[in-house]
Design an enzyme around this catalytic site. Sequence first.
Site, PDB file in Angstrom:
ATOM      1  N   HIS A  54       0.847  -1.199   0.000  1.00 28.05           N
ATOM      2  CA  HIS A  54       0.000   0.000   0.000  1.00 28.05           C
ATOM      3  C   HIS A  54       0.874   1.238   0.000  1.00 28.05           C
ATOM      4  CE1 HIS A  54       0.758  -0.657   4.277  1.00 28.05           C
ATOM      5  NE2 HIS A  54       0.273   0.541   4.572  1.00 28.05           N
ATOM      6  N   HIS A  56       1.454   3.911   2.021  1.00 24.05           N
ATOM      7  CA  HIS A  56       1.983   4.672   3.161  1.00 24.05           C
ATOM      8  C   HIS A  56       3.509   4.822   3.076  1.00 24.05           C
ATOM      9  CE1 HIS A  56      -1.776   3.892   5.832  1.00 24.05           C
ATOM     10  NE2 HIS A  56      -1.899   4.993   5.102  1.00 24.05           N
ATOM     11  N   ASP A  58       5.891   4.618   5.158  1.00 23.78           N
ATOM     12  CA  ASP A  58       6.761   3.622   5.769  1.00 23.78           C
ATOM     13  C   ASP A  58       6.756   2.293   4.984  1.00 23.78           C
ATOM     14  OD1 ASP A  58       4.053   3.332   6.723  1.00 23.78           O
ATOM     15  OD2 ASP A  58       4.781   1.925   8.240  1.00 23.78           O
ATOM     16  N   HIS A  59       6.158   2.320   3.782  1.00 25.34           N
ATOM     17  CA  HIS A  59       6.163   1.144   2.911  1.00 25.34           C
ATOM     18  C   HIS A  59       6.731   1.456   1.525  1.00 25.34           C
ATOM     19  CE1 HIS A  59       3.577  -1.275   5.695  1.00 25.34           C
ATOM     20  NE2 HIS A  59       3.422  -0.052   6.157  1.00 25.34           N
ATOM     21  N   HIS A 112      -7.225  -1.434   5.931  1.00 29.83           N
ATOM     22  CA  HIS A 112      -6.230  -0.502   6.481  1.00 29.83           C
ATOM     23  C   HIS A 112      -6.217   0.754   5.587  1.00 29.83           C
ATOM     24  CE1 HIS A 112      -2.559   1.083   8.188  1.00 29.83           C
ATOM     25  NE2 HIS A 112      -1.917   0.960   7.044  1.00 29.83           N
ATOM     26  N   ASP A 131       0.047  -4.189   6.150  1.00 34.01           N
ATOM     27  CA  ASP A 131      -0.550  -3.754   7.416  1.00 34.01           C
ATOM     28  C   ASP A 131      -1.987  -4.258   7.590  1.00 34.01           C
ATOM     29  OD1 ASP A 131       1.785  -2.418   7.916  1.00 34.01           O
ATOM     30  OD2 ASP A 131       0.963  -0.402   7.685  1.00 34.01           O
ATOM     31  N   HIS A 169       5.093  -4.895  10.491  1.00 38.22           N
ATOM     32  CA  HIS A 169       5.445  -4.223  11.748  1.00 38.22           C
ATOM     33  C   HIS A 169       5.626  -5.220  12.894  1.00 38.22           C
ATOM     34  CE1 HIS A 169       4.838  -0.021  10.492  1.00 38.22           C
ATOM     35  NE2 HIS A 169       3.851  -0.487   9.748  1.00 38.22           N
TER      36      HIS A 169
HETATM   37 FE    FE Z   1       2.854   0.598   8.065  1.00 36.71          FE
HETATM   38 ZN    ZN Z   2       0.210   1.444   6.593  1.00 35.97          ZN
END
Ligand code: FE
Ligand code: ZN
Length: 253
Positions: A54, A56, A58-59, A112, A131, A169
């Site tokens: 996805h 985001h 942090d990805h 998510h 996530d 995570h």
């Molecule tokens: Fe994440």
């Molecule tokens: Zn995420």
Amino acid sequence: MEIIQIPVLRDNYIYLLHDSTSGVTAVVDPAEAAPVLEVLKRRGWSLTHILNTHHHADHVGGNRALKQATGCRIYGLSAATEWIPGLDENVGEGDPVQLGNVLGKVFEVPGHTRHHIAFWFPEEQALFCGDTLFGMGCGRLLGGCAEQLWVSLDRLRQLPGDTRVFCTHEYTQNNGRFALTVDPDNIELKDRVRRVDAERANGRATVPLLLRDEWATNPFLRPESQGIRIRLGMLAETNQAVFTELRRRKDVF
Ligand code: FE
Ligand code: ZN
């Protein structure tokens, strides 16, 4: 297929997938480029694919730098509102992802976010779910809704029990604390929380997860549980309703 786990940022995991017979190397959800380039260099591998679950940061944070450095192709499910930087292949439900000799398949698992996918490699018994599903927990609702996330998790939980779940995570320990509040009489849950506490105390990763452990201990995969339902006062409700209430409680935990 060799799978390497790279811990980055606060609690993220990046995964490198390497098929030695073809030389194909993929990275799943590169939050950052530098730690990936470092492993590639050390191993003498060249990056061919980025797989994003996805959009985001942090990805996808390492997407552009990795593409620039290696010329790899980027696979993901993108939309105007949930954009994946550098995307080459917009993939969706049922699409194949061929990594050398290893065939993967895309599942759409919204909740998510609205455009969230998972990569399933049946031969490797490996699921990269971003996530959506975490150790004893699940993703927060940051774009999608509880109805979508339950449908997605209900689907993922039907994969074989031996499935290794490579989530993004290290949330397992904290999730376990919440799980105990809604399922306090679950002996397997109590055992697992103890095990996870010991692993974390020794600095060890609790991921990949084993799907059958999630069946037994993850409240978000267990809305049928009598114990949980009694606790919530929701004996006669649907799985969807129980899941939604669990998600709401976790948000304020
Ligand atoms: Fe994440
Ligand atoms: Zn995420």
